[in-house]
Design an enzyme around this catalytic site. Structure first.
Site: not given
Ligand SMILES: CCCCCCCCCCCCC/C=C/C(=O)SCCNC(=O)CCNC(=O)[C@H](O)C(C)(C)COP(=O)(O)OP(=O)(O)OC[C@H]1O[C@@H](n2cnc3c(N)ncnc32)[C@H](O)[C@@H]1OP(=O)(O)O
Length: 264
Positions: A68, A112, A115, A135
């Site tokens: 992110a 992310g 991910e 994170e």
């Protein structure tokens, strides 16, 4: 890179659609524009019968995706694709498309970024690539699929240590754990990912997609009991085993030639 460069690029290479995250100045971090463009590209891939495989990679030599966009998050901006949640970056994580996806991880895959790799069906990683879920160092947690996919794809205690410490794994260790299919020299990542994509694209599209659908159904828990796994397999098999591709695929073997797939 010019400021007005699009945050994601799309390149159709025969039956393979290449999506490149294109914010190398920010380690290809996910902002709303990138999420929107990735979503549009995935929607195109899903709806185009000529596209049989999607390859996702990052621009530049340092990062696949650093997760992110922390600057955007610090300003309270949404990272979701405006008006296109279904297919945005989160969409890739939340609703895997029906066609096989390959992450060509050309560098840092953090937050992310990891991910995205977890949500991809296959991963080809550069020797210098790093995978991690930092994170928790930013007050966030791996809400784009990491918290449940990581413990499913690697041993639970290794996954917990990654999520709790936020410390990265290198590509070799990630491959040992089964997070990566192939580790290749940095300069070869996209070439190797495309070669793998072509290998898959040469097979019957409906059969490959049914394999993904049933396998993910089982792994993601959408298909729970053993008997429904067989029912689901049988339902998908009917669609495939009665397609024109079965006749073409078997006849091509008999006639010692390459198949020309018909089903769309
Ligand atoms: C992602 C899913 C979105 C879906 C949308 C739906 C909503 C969901 C919301 C919740 C989502 C939760 C799930 C995911 C969360 C996250 O991903 S949190 C972010 C996790 N990532 C990180 O913490 C990595 C941060 N970056 C770094 O640690 C380092 O930059 C690096 C990658 C290790 C590289 O270090 P170094 O070589 O020292 O380079 P830097 O100088 O640090 O970086 C170069 C420039 O790039 C900028 N940058 C790097 N990472 C980011 C980032 N994540 N966001 C924004 N910008 C980033 C960095 O600031 C530098 O820029 P300048 O300062 O302008 O030079």
């Amino acid at each position: 890179m010019p400021d007005d460069a699009p945050a994601a690029l799309v390149d159709q290479r025969g039956h393979v659609l290449v999506i490149t995250l294109n914010r190398p100045h920010a380690m290809n971090a996910v902002n709303a524009e990138l999420s929107e463009l990735v979503g549009t590209a995935l929607e195109r891939a899903e709806q185009d019968p000529e596209t049989r495989v999607v390859v996702l990679t990052g621009a530049g030599e340092r990062a696949f995706c650093a997760g992110a966009d922390l600057k955007a998050v610090s300003r309270g901006e949404s990272l979701a694709a405006p008006g296109n949640e279904q297919w945005g970056f989160a969409g890739y994580a939340r609703h895997p498309i029906s066609k096989p996806t390959i992450a060509a991880v050309n560098g840092f895959a953090l937050g992310g970024g990891t991910e995205l790799a977890l949500a991809s069906d296959l991963v080809v990683a550069a020797e210098s690539a790093k995978f991690g879920l930092p994170e928790v160092k930013r007050g966030l947690f791996a809400a784009a699929g990491g918290v449940f996919r990581l413990p499913r794809q690697i041993p639970q205690k290794i996954a917990m240590e990654m999520m709790f410490t936020g410390e990265p794994l290198d590509a070799a260790r990630a491959a040992t754990l089964g997070l990566v299919n192939h580790v290749v020299p940095d300069a070869d990542v996209l070439t190797e990912a495309l070669a793998l994509a072509e290998k898959i694209a040469a097979n019957a599209p409906l059969a490959v997609q049914a394999s993904k659908r049933v396998a993910l159904g089982i792994v993601d828990g959408a298909i729970s009991a053993e008997d429904s796994a067989w029912d689901n397999t049988r339902e998908n098999a009917v669609g495939v085993m009665t397609s024109e591709d079965v006749r073409e695929g078997t006849l091509a073997f008999v006639e010692k030639r390459a198949p020309v797939w018909q089903a769309k």
